[in-house]
Design an enzyme around this catalytic site. Structure first.
Site, PDB file in Angstrom:
ATOM      1  N   HIS A 228      -5.584   9.643  31.890  1.00 49.57           N
ATOM      2  CA  HIS A 228      -5.089   8.320  31.515  1.00 49.57           C
ATOM      3  C   HIS A 228      -4.342   8.366  30.193  1.00 49.57           C
ATOM      4  O   HIS A 228      -4.748   9.050  29.257  1.00 49.57           O
ATOM      5  CB  HIS A 228      -6.245   7.327  31.401  1.00 49.57           C
ATOM      6  CG  HIS A 228      -5.834   5.980  30.887  1.00 49.57           C
ATOM      7  ND1 HIS A 228      -5.063   5.110  31.629  1.00 49.57           N
ATOM      8  CD2 HIS A 228      -6.065   5.368  29.704  1.00 49.57           C
ATOM      9  CE1 HIS A 228      -4.853   4.019  30.925  1.00 49.57           C
ATOM     10  NE2 HIS A 228      -5.442   4.152  29.755  1.00 49.57           N
ATOM     11  N   SER A 229      -3.231   7.624  30.114  1.00 53.47           N
ATOM     12  CA  SER A 229      -2.481   7.412  28.878  1.00 53.47           C
ATOM     13  C   SER A 229      -2.112   8.742  28.204  1.00 53.47           C
ATOM     14  O   SER A 229      -1.435   9.577  28.785  1.00 53.47           O
ATOM     15  CB  SER A 229      -3.289   6.518  27.936  1.00 53.47           C
ATOM     16  OG  SER A 229      -2.530   6.120  26.832  1.00 53.47           O
ATOM     17  N   TYR A 230      -2.591   8.965  26.967  1.00 59.21           N
ATOM     18  CA  TYR A 230      -2.261  10.192  26.239  1.00 59.21           C
ATOM     19  C   TYR A 230      -2.852  11.421  26.910  1.00 59.21           C
ATOM     20  O   TYR A 230      -2.412  12.542  26.679  1.00 59.21           O
ATOM     21  CB  TYR A 230      -2.773  10.086  24.802  1.00 59.21           C
ATOM     22  CG  TYR A 230      -2.120  11.046  23.835  1.00 59.21           C
ATOM     23  CD1 TYR A 230      -0.979  10.679  23.133  1.00 59.21           C
ATOM     24  CD2 TYR A 230      -2.640  12.326  23.630  1.00 59.21           C
ATOM     25  CE1 TYR A 230      -0.375  11.563  22.245  1.00 59.21           C
ATOM     26  CE2 TYR A 230      -2.050  13.207  22.755  1.00 59.21           C
ATOM     27  CZ  TYR A 230      -0.914  12.825  22.061  1.00 59.21           C
ATOM     28  OH  TYR A 230      -0.308  13.704  21.190  1.00 59.21           O
ATOM     29  N   GLY A 232      -2.401  12.190  29.893  1.00 57.46           N
ATOM     30  CA  GLY A 232      -1.314  12.765  30.682  1.00 57.46           C
ATOM     31  C   GLY A 232      -0.455  13.702  29.856  1.00 57.46           C
ATOM     32  O   GLY A 232      -0.025  14.767  30.317  1.00 57.46           O
ATOM     33  N   THR A 256      -2.622   7.913  35.166  1.00 54.36           N
ATOM     34  CA  THR A 256      -2.651   6.448  35.086  1.00 54.36           C
ATOM     35  C   THR A 256      -2.016   6.024  33.773  1.00 54.36           C
ATOM     36  O   THR A 256      -2.542   6.334  32.701  1.00 54.36           O
ATOM     37  CB  THR A 256      -4.086   5.895  35.187  1.00 54.36           C
ATOM     38  OG1 THR A 256      -4.885   6.432  34.136  1.00 54.36           O
ATOM     39  CG2 THR A 256      -4.710   6.256  36.536  1.00 54.36           C
TER      40      THR A 256
END
Length: 322
Positions: A228-230, A232, A256
């Site tokens: 999720h977020s960072y 990734g 995500t």
């Protein structure tokens, strides 16, 4: 209001100085005296006196908040969502109140994971089919008086060049954090120092460390990532550093609201091609679930999550089986 009074005093002094600077020699002497007075004013102490104590409840009930049947945080009396500006014109105090409540919610979520999802919080190494990484925890804070103690974060066994580069990055990061912490929390009584966790000083380092010491060493042949977020961005960095290993073990990646950028991270053509075939990024969108969403980056498909995400920290979960 507290802040207004302090600001008014300083504004009055500065206005008076501007008026004196337009006068003759006597006025200039008065200006010098005023400058000397200003140099003696400790702005941090002044702000500290103007703010109420940074003392907050240690339970949700104490904050008068709770979660309803939909899992939404609501005030127990009014039913309203969380209000950040609880006290107007006291941003730092509001920020610390927000952080105190956030710590309580974090423990609450951990409790749900353990009770309802039957997960177990253990110290690495884990040895389970599911690993939940913790990329947010990159350092611990200790009182400055105790910082002389040699902790396990000592990196003296590292090559000098690597150690110097890491020290430089950590010093720059600490400088930025110290600046913002001083702004948010002028009442901080105890001086602390940040002790970075060896080989885990950033989310990217943490992901690579867990890969090297646990995932790559496991017997699992099919590994699945959820980031999720960072998280990734941390996964893409892992691919850049361990491309052949990742391709050999990882079957698919679900992102995500990932904030990765293959151009800024300088991911090569072979990585971008692999991501197009094996990754998918579910993003915040008002479109129905799994509806294709246009992307300007040539990396992986983007589809609608059918909702808006409200988690802004770094999360990485790895599932694996033989």
């Amino acid at each position: 209001m507290y802040i207004y009074f302090s600001a008014l005093i300083l504004l009055t002094v500065w206005v008076r100085m501007a008026q004196l600077q337009q006068g003759g020699p006597d006025e200039k002497e008065k200006t010098t005296a005023l400058k000397d007075l200003l140099s003696r004013i400790d702005l941090d102490e002044l702000m500290k006196k103007d703010e109420p104590p940074l003392e907050f409840p240690d339970t949700l009930e104490g904050f008068e908040y709770g979660f309803n049947e939909k899992g939404q945080l609501r005030h127990v009396k009014t039913g309203e969502p969380f209000v950040f500006n609880y006290r107007e014109d006291l941003h730092r105090w509001n920020q610390k109140r927000y952080e105190a409540l956030g710590e309580i919610i974090t423990k609450y979520v951990y409790g749900l994971l353990e009770k309802e999802c039957h997960l177990k919080k253990v110290t690495l190494p884990e040895g389970y089919g599911v690993i939940v990484l913790n990329p947010n925890e990159n350092y611990i804070e200790v009182e400055k008086t105790k910082a002389q103690v040699q902790l396990s974060s000592d990196s003296s066994d590292e090559p000098a060049e690597k150690r110097e580069r890491k020290d430089k990055i950590q010093k720059e990061t600490k400088k930025r954090r110290d600046f913002y912490e001083k702004y948010r929390n002028p009442q901080k009584e105890k001086e602390t120092v940040q002790m970075y966790i060896r080989d885990n000083g950033s989310p990217e380092e943490h992901a690579i460390y867990v890969w090297d010491h646990f995932i790559s060493q496991s017997a699992a042949e099919n590994v699945f990532f959820v980031a999720h977020s960072y998280g990734g961005l941390a996964f893409v960095e892992l691919m850049i550093q361990r491309e052949a290993e990742v391709k050999n073990k990882v079957t698919a990646v679900a992102l995500t609201d990932s904030v990765h950028n293959v151009w800024h991270q300088e991911a090569g053509k072979t990585i971008r091609e692999w991501m197009r075939e094996n990754c998918c990024n579910w993003v915040s969108s008002s479109e129905p679930l799994d509806t294709s969403v246009e992307s300007m980056l040539p990396d992986c498909p983007r589809v609608s999550a059918g909702m808006c995400f409200h988690l802004y920290q770094v999360y990485i979960c790895v599932c694996a089986h033989e």
